[in-house]
Scaffold this motif. Structure first.
Motif, PDB file in Angstrom:
ATOM      1  N   GLY A 204       0.806  -1.226   0.000  1.00 51.05           N
ATOM      2  CA  GLY A 204       0.000   0.000   0.000  1.00 51.05           C
ATOM      3  C   GLY A 204       0.832   1.264   0.000  1.00 51.05           C
ATOM      4  N   ARG A 205       0.166   2.395  -0.118  1.00 51.18           N
ATOM      5  CA  ARG A 205       0.817   3.701  -0.090  1.00 51.18           C
ATOM      6  C   ARG A 205       0.036   4.639   0.809  1.00 51.18           C
ATOM      7  NH1 ARG A 205       3.897   4.867  -4.479  1.00 51.18           N
ATOM      8  NH2 ARG A 205       4.685   6.478  -3.087  1.00 51.18           N
ATOM      9  N   ILE A 206       0.755   5.512   1.518  1.00 50.85           N
ATOM     10  CA  ILE A 206       0.087   6.514   2.342  1.00 50.85           C
ATOM     11  C   ILE A 206       0.039   7.842   1.582  1.00 50.85           C
ATOM     12  CG2 ILE A 206       0.090   7.686   4.567  1.00 50.85           C
ATOM     13  CD1 ILE A 206       1.822   5.399   5.647  1.00 50.85           C
ATOM     14  N   VAL A 207       1.205   8.196   0.991  1.00 50.69           N
ATOM     15  CA  VAL A 207       1.329   9.462   0.266  1.00 50.69           C
ATOM     16  C   VAL A 207       1.913   9.153  -1.104  1.00 50.69           C
ATOM     17  CG1 VAL A 207       2.536  11.683   0.269  1.00 50.69           C
ATOM     18  CG2 VAL A 207       1.656  10.774   2.410  1.00 50.69           C
ATOM     19  N   ASP A 208       1.537   9.910  -2.140  1.00 47.24           N
ATOM     20  CA  ASP A 208       2.031   9.607  -3.489  1.00 47.24           C
ATOM     21  C   ASP A 208       3.494  10.058  -3.667  1.00 47.24           C
ATOM     22  OD1 ASP A 208       1.968  12.311  -3.752  1.00 47.24           O
ATOM     23  OD2 ASP A 208       0.937  12.318  -5.689  1.00 47.24           O
ATOM     24  N   ASP A 209       4.058   9.744  -4.847  1.00 45.13           N
ATOM     25  CA  ASP A 209       5.479   9.990  -5.076  1.00 45.13           C
ATOM     26  C   ASP A 209       5.851  11.461  -5.004  1.00 45.13           C
ATOM     27  OD1 ASP A 209       6.493   7.472  -5.304  1.00 45.13           O
ATOM     28  OD2 ASP A 209       5.907   7.258  -7.416  1.00 45.13           O
ATOM     29  N   SER A 210       4.949  12.333  -5.414  1.00 46.79           N
ATOM     30  CA  SER A 210       5.273  13.759  -5.409  1.00 46.79           C
ATOM     31  C   SER A 210       5.243  14.333  -3.990  1.00 46.79           C
ATOM     32  CB  SER A 210       4.277  14.512  -6.291  1.00 46.79           C
ATOM     33  OG  SER A 210       2.989  14.457  -5.700  1.00 46.79           O
ATOM     34  N   GLY A 211       4.705  13.564  -3.041  1.00 49.28           N
ATOM     35  CA  GLY A 211       4.652  14.041  -1.663  1.00 49.28           C
ATOM     36  C   GLY A 211       3.617  15.128  -1.442  1.00 49.28           C
ATOM     37  N   THR A 212       2.644  15.227  -2.347  1.00 39.09           N
ATOM     38  CA  THR A 212       1.647  16.292  -2.218  1.00 39.09           C
ATOM     39  C   THR A 212       0.230  15.765  -2.069  1.00 39.09           C
ATOM     40  OG1 THR A 212       1.494  16.397  -4.613  1.00 39.09           O
ATOM     41  CG2 THR A 212       2.957  17.987  -3.552  1.00 39.09           C
ATOM     42  N   LYS A 213       0.025  14.455  -2.348  1.00 35.47           N
ATOM     43  CA  LYS A 213      -1.328  13.935  -2.315  1.00 35.47           C
ATOM     44  C   LYS A 213      -1.431  12.748  -1.358  1.00 35.47           C
ATOM     45  CE  LYS A 213      -5.077  12.825  -5.530  1.00 35.47           C
ATOM     46  NZ  LYS A 213      -5.438  11.529  -4.976  1.00 35.47           N
ATOM     47  N   ALA A 214      -2.433  12.766  -0.470  1.00 40.41           N
ATOM     48  CA  ALA A 214      -2.649  11.657   0.449  1.00 40.41           C
ATOM     49  C   ALA A 214      -3.390  10.555  -0.285  1.00 40.41           C
ATOM     50  CB  ALA A 214      -3.457  12.131   1.645  1.00 40.41           C
ATOM     51  N   LEU A 215      -2.843   9.307  -0.240  1.00 35.75           N
ATOM     52  CA  LEU A 215      -3.491   8.207  -0.936  1.00 35.75           C
ATOM     53  C   LEU A 215      -4.290   7.339   0.027  1.00 35.75           C
ATOM     54  CD1 LEU A 215      -0.618   7.105  -3.352  1.00 35.75           C
ATOM     55  CD2 LEU A 215      -2.668   8.397  -3.939  1.00 35.75           C
ATOM     56  N   VAL A 216      -3.593   6.776   1.036  1.00 38.85           N
ATOM     57  CA  VAL A 216      -4.200   5.818   1.971  1.00 38.85           C
ATOM     58  C   VAL A 216      -5.072   4.833   1.182  1.00 38.85           C
ATOM     59  CG1 VAL A 216      -5.355   5.528   4.202  1.00 38.85           C
ATOM     60  CG2 VAL A 216      -4.217   7.673   3.691  1.00 38.85           C
ATOM     61  N   ASP A 217      -4.401   4.029   0.343  1.00 38.52           N
ATOM     62  CA  ASP A 217      -5.122   3.113  -0.540  1.00 38.52           C
ATOM     63  C   ASP A 217      -5.535   1.819   0.165  1.00 38.52           C
ATOM     64  OD1 ASP A 217      -2.745   1.852  -0.200  1.00 38.52           O
ATOM     65  OD2 ASP A 217      -2.002   2.171  -2.245  1.00 38.52           O
ATOM     66  N   ASP A 218      -5.984   0.829  -0.632  1.00 46.39           N
ATOM     67  CA  ASP A 218      -6.458  -0.431  -0.054  1.00 46.39           C
ATOM     68  C   ASP A 218      -5.386  -1.117   0.789  1.00 46.39           C
ATOM     69  OD1 ASP A 218      -8.794   0.055  -1.289  1.00 46.39           O
ATOM     70  OD2 ASP A 218      -8.509  -1.373  -2.947  1.00 46.39           O
ATOM     71  N   GLY A 219      -4.128  -1.048   0.311  1.00 49.48           N
ATOM     72  CA  GLY A 219      -3.039  -1.663   1.080  1.00 49.48           C
ATOM     73  C   GLY A 219      -2.904  -1.014   2.445  1.00 49.48           C
ATOM     74  N   ALA A 220      -3.054   0.313   2.496  1.00 48.31           N
ATOM     75  CA  ALA A 220      -2.945   1.032   3.766  1.00 48.31           C
ATOM     76  C   ALA A 220      -4.090   0.656   4.700  1.00 48.31           C
ATOM     77  CB  ALA A 220      -2.939   2.537   3.517  1.00 48.31           C
ATOM     78  N   VAL A 221      -5.282   0.402   4.116  1.00 47.49           N
ATOM     79  CA  VAL A 221      -6.422  -0.023   4.936  1.00 47.49           C
ATOM     80  C   VAL A 221      -6.202  -1.448   5.430  1.00 47.49           C
ATOM     81  CG1 VAL A 221      -8.914  -0.459   4.926  1.00 47.49           C
ATOM     82  CG2 VAL A 221      -7.998   1.561   3.768  1.00 47.49           C
ATOM     83  N   LYS A 222      -5.631  -2.287   4.546  1.00 47.75           N
ATOM     84  CA  LYS A 222      -5.295  -3.671   4.941  1.00 47.75           C
ATOM     85  C   LYS A 222      -4.330  -3.637   6.136  1.00 47.75           C
ATOM     86  CE  LYS A 222      -4.361  -8.174   4.418  1.00 47.75           C
ATOM     87  NZ  LYS A 222      -5.294  -9.146   4.958  1.00 47.75           N
ATOM     88  N   ALA A 223      -3.382  -2.720   6.107  1.00 53.73           N
ATOM     89  CA  ALA A 223      -2.428  -2.587   7.204  1.00 53.73           C
ATOM     90  C   ALA A 223      -3.138  -2.195   8.496  1.00 53.73           C
ATOM     91  CB  ALA A 223      -1.363  -1.552   6.850  1.00 53.73           C
ATOM     92  N   LEU A 224      -4.174  -1.355   8.364  1.00 54.09           N
ATOM     93  CA  LEU A 224      -4.953  -0.980   9.546  1.00 54.09           C
ATOM     94  C   LEU A 224      -5.635  -2.210  10.144  1.00 54.09           C
ATOM     95  CD1 LEU A 224      -6.637   2.340   8.345  1.00 54.09           C
ATOM     96  CD2 LEU A 224      -4.965   2.119  10.173  1.00 54.09           C
ATOM     97  N   GLU A 225      -6.130  -3.086   9.255  1.00 53.01           N
ATOM     98  CA  GLU A 225      -6.789  -4.314   9.728  1.00 53.01           C
ATOM     99  C   GLU A 225      -5.806  -5.177  10.521  1.00 53.01           C
ATOM    100  OE1 GLU A 225      -8.417  -6.234   6.270  1.00 53.01           O
ATOM    101  OE2 GLU A 225      -9.799  -4.563   5.912  1.00 53.01           O
ATOM    102  N   VAL A 226      -4.573  -5.330   9.958  1.00 57.74           N
ATOM    103  CA  VAL A 226      -3.581  -6.164  10.638  1.00 57.74           C
ATOM    104  C   VAL A 226      -3.235  -5.563  12.008  1.00 57.74           C
ATOM    105  CG1 VAL A 226      -1.235  -7.086  10.511  1.00 57.74           C
ATOM    106  CG2 VAL A 226      -2.628  -6.937   8.440  1.00 57.74           C
ATOM    107  N   LEU A 227      -3.062  -4.244  12.057  1.00 57.77           N
ATOM    108  CA  LEU A 227      -2.708  -3.582  13.306  1.00 57.77           C
ATOM    109  C   LEU A 227      -3.823  -3.746  14.337  1.00 57.77           C
ATOM    110  CD1 LEU A 227      -0.551  -1.898  14.682  1.00 57.77           C
ATOM    111  CD2 LEU A 227      -1.586   0.161  13.736  1.00 57.77           C
ATOM    112  N   LYS A 228      -5.057  -3.575  13.868  1.00 61.41           N
ATOM    113  CA  LYS A 228      -6.211  -3.721  14.748  1.00 61.41           C
ATOM    114  C   LYS A 228      -6.288  -5.160  15.284  1.00 61.41           C
ATOM    115  CE  LYS A 228     -10.765  -3.427  15.938  1.00 61.41           C
ATOM    116  NZ  LYS A 228     -11.414  -2.483  16.816  1.00 61.41           N
ATOM    117  N   LYS A 229      -6.074  -6.135  14.374  1.00 62.79           N
ATOM    118  CA  LYS A 229      -6.159  -7.535  14.777  1.00 62.79           C
ATOM    119  C   LYS A 229      -5.113  -7.838  15.854  1.00 62.79           C
ATOM    120  CE  LYS A 229      -5.987 -12.249  13.116  1.00 62.79           C
ATOM    121  NZ  LYS A 229      -5.399 -13.157  12.146  1.00 62.79           N
ATOM    122  N   PHE A 230      -3.900  -7.308  15.618  1.00 63.16           N
ATOM    123  CA  PHE A 230      -2.834  -7.543  16.594  1.00 63.16           C
ATOM    124  C   PHE A 230      -3.168  -6.872  17.929  1.00 63.16           C
ATOM    125  CE2 PHE A 230       1.158  -5.664  18.349  1.00 63.16           C
ATOM    126  CZ  PHE A 230       1.604  -6.824  18.961  1.00 63.16           C
ATOM    127  N   ALA A 231      -3.636  -5.610  17.861  1.00 62.11           N
ATOM    128  CA  ALA A 231      -3.867  -4.833  19.084  1.00 62.11           C
ATOM    129  C   ALA A 231      -4.996  -5.410  19.933  1.00 62.11           C
ATOM    130  CB  ALA A 231      -4.156  -3.378  18.734  1.00 62.11           C
TER     131      ALA A 231
END
Lengths: 416, 296
Positions: A204-231
């Motif tokens: 996933g990506r949080i911010v795009d390559d130019s560093g100006t746009k917030a992405l928080v794509d599906d991969g970033a949401v998947k990471a939230l799921e893993v963190l939540k599951k662990f916590a």
């Protein structure tokens, strides 16, 4: 009275010399140039400075200690840079500050021979953290990647994924053995590092390559799921939400945990407890679904202040402070991983750095944190939104993060 | 009414002339920074993006006033201010009465009460932090070994406790000065007329002391509203414990965002001015040294 009058020219002369020295930002009595290095408190750094001073041609390096905490270091540096302070020459920067200081025009670009000297033999990953906008702004001094640390008396084969690790821990707990997993969950940079590793590992990506746009794509949401599951799993330490690197280390050494995600410095610390150290092993960082994890890279780069009056001497000093010999010395004495690949092959590294191959492997598949001048804001927003990790609601948290990150990138929003 | 005599006019001119240097200094050290903050608050000005500064009117105010972080900080600040000042008033009054009535060792009693106020706030805050940190502190052990400073409500309570411990002596000192205004004869006469101790306190002491109480409340409220150092050391604003000063610091110094940070500074300035206005105009607090209009 008359005597005092006669002495006045001499006094004036002395005052003028002191004033001139003060204005020039260098105060050596013998007229030599001083290169002021600002770095965090590193135990044996003065010895490295001493060695470089022996080689230095016409200047003297002076080591000034910055505060111990990264936030305090950054604050002191940026405050003085914003004021155009000429008293600082060489700055030790956290890898995440490069973009900010480069964009603000506070650090000099490495060009020509200086650039070649830095790039020669340096690992690509740490070198990337010193680049911004295609230009080189820093000279990597040390790098850092987290590994999975485990107790071989409890776990014969280390887990490869998060699911496996949680499962193993749960089984250990059911058998009445220590099965906790230690990680950094306090509201600070450590939590951002943990989350960033999960995001990169999930593709996933949080911010795009130019560093100006917030992405928080599906991969970033998947990471939230893993963190939540662990916590919210039974194997999380109850004090995860206030846990830092050292809190994790002490809990592991105290016999509460079977696993820990932490930087390599824990190895040196563990050697002070031989009974514990005997079963204290390392493995690659667990991935999300097989394959290698993309671990967040940390470390320190040297930069030269844009306001320095001794540019040539500063770049020269940087070369020596980060050369192979300096890096080996720092690795052996202070436990920080080198950025020059050949140092890892040095026979002297075998004893203090038995995990050096694991570090090299992790470095080669590592990932970086978002590259943007507004990194401090990005980091503050992420750690605030993720805290406490047990309260994450993957979809909603992701949406909130996207909105607040965009504001932070536009320097519009309010920093919490 | 009548025109001033020539001599009086000259005297007045001389008076103004003598005040001029002080006015100039005040304008330079206090007036100019305030004006400059207001100017910055109307601009997009982020040190990280030096090329992108521009005039944005009231945009920054909209941003700040629509931010939940700002309102949370304001709410936290108000809670800390109201609770700590209320407790300090009660404790300070009790301390003042004790110090006023002490017959033996008056000097020692007063000195020892003032010790917390004499300690530098940051130093005191560090000792509180260590006391509440599990492993290093005795208070944390008493509280069952929980890291109280890492959770929002316990952390705020700890900050309030530290504030109270620190500034109650200041409150007591101001109130003691007020107690000295109460005439002994009046109290004796009331006692002869059969007034109980509580009646003497509420009907005589408090009304006579009113100007002193209001001054003490005004000073402490303004002080508490600007709370920074205790919070900075104890929690640094994590877990949503930031006060308005803390949030301003984060945006201005940590975030390098001069526009947003200055906007917050201006808002704090307005809030402090409002508090002072309410106390002085509505409650009739008089500044120390000014005429108390025959309240005695």
């Amino acid at each position: 009275m008359r005597g005092a009058y006669r002495r006045r020219p001499a006094v004036l002369g002395v005052v003028a010399v002191i004033a001139a020295a003060g204005l020039a930002g260098c105060g050596s009595d013998d007229g030599r140039i001083t290169v002021n290095v600002y770095k965090y408190p590193q135990e044996s750094f003065q010895k490295i400075v001493d060695r470089c001073n022996d080689q230095a041609d016409g200047y003297e390096i002076v080591y000034h200690k910055l505060p111990r905490e990264a936030d305090g270091q950054r604050e002191q540096l940026v405050r003085r840079l914003a004021a155009g302070d000429t008293g600082m020459d060489v700055l030790a920067l956290d890898v995440t500050w490069t973009a900010e200081l480069a964009e603000a025009g506070w650090i000099k670009e490495f060009t020509g021979a200086d650039k070649t000297a830095v790039e020669d033999g340096t690992l690509e990953t740490p070198l990337d953290t010193a680049r911004y906008d295609g230009k080189l702004y820093g000279a990597p001094d040390n790098t850092n990647v987290q590994l999975l640390w485990y107790r071989s008396d409890l776990v014969p084969t280390p887990p490869e994924t998060w699911d496996e690790m949680i499962e193993m821990g749960t089984k250990l707990k059911e058998q009445g053995k220590p099965g906790l997993i230690e990680a950094q969950g306090k509201q600070y940079e450590g939590l951002v590092v943990l989350y960033n590793t999960l995001v990169n590992s999930a593709g996933g990506r949080i911010v795009d390559d130019s560093g100006t746009k917030a992405l928080v794509d599906d991969g970033a949401v998947k990471a939230l799921e893993v963190l939540k599951k662990f916590a919210t799993s039974p194997v999380v330490d109850p004090s995860f939400a206030s846990s830092t690197e050292d809190v994790s280390r002490l809990a592991m050494e105290g016999g509460k945990a079977a696993f820990m995600l932490n930087w390599p410095y824990v190895y040196a610390a563990a050697q002070k407890k031989p009974d514990f150290a005997a079963n204290f092993k390392w493995a690659p960082y667990p991935s999300i679904d097989g394959g290698p994890a993309k671990v967040t890279v940390g470390g320190i780069n040297y930069a030269v202040s844009a306001f320095t009056e001794h540019s040539r001497e500063s770049f020269d000093a940087v070369r020596c402070l980060r050369d192979a010999e300096s890096q080996k010395f720092a690795a052996v004495n202070d436990g920080v991983p080198p950025t020059i690949e050949s140092v890892y092959d040095d026979p002297d590294m075998a004893k203090p750095y038995p995990m050096r191959d694991a570090i090299l492997d992790a470095l080669k598949s590592s990932g970086s944190r978002p590259v943007t001048p507004a990194y401090q804001n990005v980091s503050t927003v992420i750690s605030t939104i993720l805290s406490p990790p047990a309260d994450i609601d993957p979809k909603a948290t992701g949406d909130r993060m996207r909105a607040e990150l965009q504001d932070a990138l536009d320097s519009k929003g309010v920093l919490p | 009414m009548s025109a001033l005599s020539a001599g009086r006019k000259a005297e007045r001119r001389l008076g103004l002339l003598l005040c001029l240097p002080a006015i100039l200094v005040m304008a330079a050290v206090a007036g100019w920074p305030i004006v400059y903050s207001v100017w910055l608050s109307l601009r997009r000005y982020d040190l990280k993006f030096p090329d992108r500064t521009e005039f944005v009117g009231l945009d920054n105010y909209v941003t700040v006033l629509s931010s939940p972080y700002w309102w949370n900080a304001l709410w936290i600040t108000v809670v800390i201010t109201v609770v700590s000042v209320a407790v300090e008033l009660v404790l300070g009054m009790a301390l003042a009465l004790v110090m006023h009535r002490t017959l033996v060792g008056r000097g020692i009693v007063r000195t020892s009460t003032l010790i917390p106020y004499g300690i530098v706030t940051v130093v005191a805050a560090f000792s509180w932090r260590y006391a509440w940190t599990p492993g290093t502190g005795y208070l944390a052990e008493l509280a069952g070994g929980d890291p109280v400073l890492t959770e929002k409500v316990p952390a705020i309570l700890t900050v309030i406790l530290a504030e109270i411990w620190k500034t109650t002596p200041f409150m007591a000192l101001l109130l003691m000065a007020g107690l000295a205004l109460v005439p002994e004869d009046l109290l004796k006469a009331a006692a002869v007329d059969g007034a109980s101790a509580w009646q003497r306190f509420t009907r005589i002491i408090v009304p006579v002391m009113k100007p002193a109480i209001l001054v003490a409340l005004l000073f402490r409220t303004l002080d508490a509203f600007r709370i920074f150092d205790n919070l900075f050391v104890l929690t640094a604003g994590s877990q949503g414990t930031s006060s308005v000063s803390m949030v301003t610091y984060n945006n201005l110094i940590k975030g390098l965002n001069l526009g947003i940070g200055s906007t917050m500074s201006v808002l704090i300035f307005l809030a402090v001015a409002l508090i002072a206005f309410v106390f002085i105009k509505l409650f009739g607090t008089s500044a120390p040294g000014s005429d108390s209009e025959g309240r005695r």
